[in-house]
Design an enzyme around this catalytic site. Structure first.
Site, PDB file in Angstrom:
ATOM      1  N   PRO A   2      -3.495 -54.637 -38.513  1.00 39.18           N
ATOM      2  CA  PRO A   2      -3.056 -55.583 -36.966  1.00 39.18           C
ATOM      3  C   PRO A   2      -4.350 -55.593 -36.592  1.00 39.18           C
ATOM      4  O   PRO A   2      -5.184 -54.886 -36.883  1.00 39.18           O
ATOM      5  CB  PRO A   2      -2.426 -54.413 -36.026  1.00 39.18           C
ATOM      6  CG  PRO A   2      -1.292 -53.519 -37.082  1.00 39.18           C
ATOM      7  CD  PRO A   2      -1.987 -53.122 -38.027  1.00 39.18           C
ATOM      8  N   GLU A   3      -4.745 -56.931 -36.584  1.00 38.43           N
ATOM      9  CA  GLU A   3      -5.979 -57.486 -36.097  1.00 38.43           C
ATOM     10  C   GLU A   3      -6.045 -57.565 -34.437  1.00 38.43           C
ATOM     11  O   GLU A   3      -5.030 -56.920 -33.250  1.00 38.43           O
ATOM     12  CB  GLU A   3      -6.468 -58.136 -36.991  1.00 38.43           C
ATOM     13  CG  GLU A   3      -6.728 -57.638 -38.429  1.00 38.43           C
ATOM     14  CD  GLU A   3      -7.196 -58.949 -38.907  1.00 38.43           C
ATOM     15  OE1 GLU A   3      -8.751 -60.272 -38.964  1.00 38.43           O
ATOM     16  OE2 GLU A   3      -6.582 -59.216 -40.319  1.00 38.43           O
ATOM     17  N   LYS A  58      -9.603 -52.907 -32.594  1.00 39.04           N
ATOM     18  CA  LYS A  58      -7.803 -53.069 -33.037  1.00 39.04           C
ATOM     19  C   LYS A  58      -7.610 -51.925 -32.190  1.00 39.04           C
ATOM     20  O   LYS A  58      -6.187 -51.484 -32.764  1.00 39.04           O
ATOM     21  CB  LYS A  58      -8.212 -53.185 -34.490  1.00 39.04           C
ATOM     22  CG  LYS A  58      -9.127 -53.992 -35.324  1.00 39.04           C
ATOM     23  CD  LYS A  58      -9.441 -53.998 -36.963  1.00 39.04           C
ATOM     24  CE  LYS A  58     -10.074 -55.015 -37.595  1.00 39.04           C
ATOM     25  NZ  LYS A  58     -10.133 -54.002 -38.963  1.00 39.04           N
ATOM     26  N   ARG A 110       0.843 -43.757 -41.566  1.00 37.21           N
ATOM     27  CA  ARG A 110       0.519 -43.033 -43.420  1.00 37.21           C
ATOM     28  C   ARG A 110      -1.206 -43.131 -42.464  1.00 37.21           C
ATOM     29  O   ARG A 110      -2.221 -41.681 -43.266  1.00 37.21           O
ATOM     30  CB  ARG A 110       0.401 -43.637 -44.220  1.00 37.21           C
ATOM     31  CG  ARG A 110       1.834 -43.360 -44.609  1.00 37.21           C
ATOM     32  CD  ARG A 110       2.184 -44.625 -45.835  1.00 37.21           C
ATOM     33  NE  ARG A 110       2.455 -46.064 -45.652  1.00 37.21           N
ATOM     34  CZ  ARG A 110       0.749 -46.115 -46.423  1.00 37.21           C
ATOM     35  NH1 ARG A 110       0.113 -46.040 -46.838  1.00 37.21           N
ATOM     36  NH2 ARG A 110       0.194 -47.423 -46.283  1.00 37.21           N
ATOM     37  N   ARG A 150     -29.857 -60.749 -39.069  1.00 36.38           N
ATOM     38  CA  ARG A 150     -28.906 -60.193 -39.982  1.00 36.38           C
ATOM     39  C   ARG A 150     -29.122 -60.598 -41.038  1.00 36.38           C
ATOM     40  O   ARG A 150     -28.824 -62.313 -41.669  1.00 36.38           O
ATOM     41  CB  ARG A 150     -27.365 -60.006 -39.969  1.00 36.38           C
ATOM     42  CG  ARG A 150     -27.327 -59.610 -38.219  1.00 36.38           C
ATOM     43  CD  ARG A 150     -25.547 -59.209 -37.976  1.00 36.38           C
ATOM     44  NE  ARG A 150     -25.669 -58.372 -38.668  1.00 36.38           N
ATOM     45  CZ  ARG A 150     -25.479 -56.866 -38.502  1.00 36.38           C
ATOM     46  NH1 ARG A 150     -25.735 -56.220 -37.626  1.00 36.38           N
ATOM     47  NH2 ARG A 150     -25.281 -56.148 -39.402  1.00 36.38           N
ATOM     48  N   ARG A 257     -12.114 -56.906 -51.156  1.00 35.29           N
ATOM     49  CA  ARG A 257     -11.242 -57.315 -49.889  1.00 35.29           C
ATOM     50  C   ARG A 257     -10.502 -59.230 -50.590  1.00 35.29           C
ATOM     51  O   ARG A 257     -11.008 -59.518 -51.396  1.00 35.29           O
ATOM     52  CB  ARG A 257     -11.843 -57.157 -48.888  1.00 35.29           C
ATOM     53  CG  ARG A 257     -12.264 -56.534 -48.132  1.00 35.29           C
ATOM     54  CD  ARG A 257     -11.289 -55.600 -47.316  1.00 35.29           C
ATOM     55  NE  ARG A 257     -12.034 -54.515 -46.478  1.00 35.29           N
ATOM     56  CZ  ARG A 257     -11.169 -54.391 -45.419  1.00 35.29           C
ATOM     57  NH1 ARG A 257     -11.052 -55.419 -44.466  1.00 35.29           N
ATOM     58  NH2 ARG A 257     -12.594 -53.621 -44.829  1.00 35.29           N
TER      59      ARG A 257
END
Length: 267
Positions: A2-3, A58, A110, A150, A257
């Site tokens: 979940p975000e 989150k 978990r 950045r 990812r």
């Protein structure tokens, strides 16, 4: 996992369901899901009223009447269900909070957890988390100030919770597709126009996610028609036609990812 949109949906629905209600019972089936021993955990939250429910990144924060807080992070595979015993999903429940004959079930913890903390400890937990992308103060100028200087890739930067809070693997793909930017592009390659487009896509996609109840298919309660209404445009759609240009959606791995994008209209 979940975000931000999923946790914001949980927050708003749970405020309606359990806000102001008193916890009448606690069941702990997996002690690793909590941060202190079972007995003091139960003693400190049973008979406590849920004063408020807030979201940060989150996380959800359940503020209790006695001033302590429950900090929830669902992590990968975690979700919740609220209802009577006969409505409970046939899944393993790690923690259960009872409100009379209704219960809030925490499922799939978990890696996730429900920790009992003081407000000061909560503040410490959030010390390194970046700004909320939908807050009023998160302006385009503030975004440009964060991004200038950045050097990382776009995908990894969006995933970095110290840069911006709440964006994960799925919504980073959606945001970059909407902004028409390749996930592996370096921030040093982008000018201010690109960054403004990215900023607008962040806010648009997250707002759309919230408006449609996030992507998670599991309902929060019986009859829930809000949760899970958001349909991904690119994530997990490898080989399907891009909704914008018709090119098959590609998949690569970036920092382990799975990343989905369009090779034609993302540049």
């Amino acid at each position: 996992m979940p975000e931000l949109p999923e946790m914001e949906t949980y927050k708003s629905l749970l405020q309606q369901l359990i806000g102001g209600q008193t916890i009448t019972g606690v069941t702990i089936n997996r002690e690793k899901s909590i941060n202190i021993a079972k007995e003091p955990f139960v003693l400190q939250i049973v008979n406590q009223k849920i004063e408020a429910i807030e979201r940060r990144a989150k996380y959800l924060i359940f503020q209790l009447q006695n001033g302590s807080c429950l900090l929830l992070h669902l992590m990968l595979g975690g979700w919740m269900f609220y209802g009577k015993e006969e409505d409970r999903p046939d899944r393993t429940v790690q923690v259960q909070l009872s409100f009379g004959d209704h219960h809030l079930y925490f499922i799939g913890l978990r890696l996730g957890y429900l920790h009992l903390l003081t407000p000061e400890m909560i503040e410490q937990e959030f010390q390194s988390i970046g700004p909320e992308p939908l807050e009023h103060g998160f302006s385009s100028d503030a975004f440009l100030a964060i991004m200038r200087g950045r050097k990382g890739g776009l995908k990894n930067t969006l995933l970095n919770q110290e840069v911006i809070a709440g964006i994960g693997n799925r919504y980073s793909d959606e945001i970059l597709w909407h902004a028409q930017l390749l996930p592996e592009r370096r921030l040093t390659e982008l000018d201010d126009n690109h960054l403004i487009r990215l900023y607008e896509s962040i806010r648009y996609i997250l707002q759309q996610g919230i408006q449609h109840g996030g992507y998670m298919e599991e309902p929060l309660f019986k009859g829930d028609v809000k949760t899970g209404g958001y349909k991904m445009s690119v994530h997990n759609r490898e080989g399907e036609k891009c909704q914008r240009c018709g090119t098959p959606i590609a998949k690569v791995e970036i920092s382990s990812r799975k990343t989905y994008f369009c090779r034609t209209c993302q540049r």
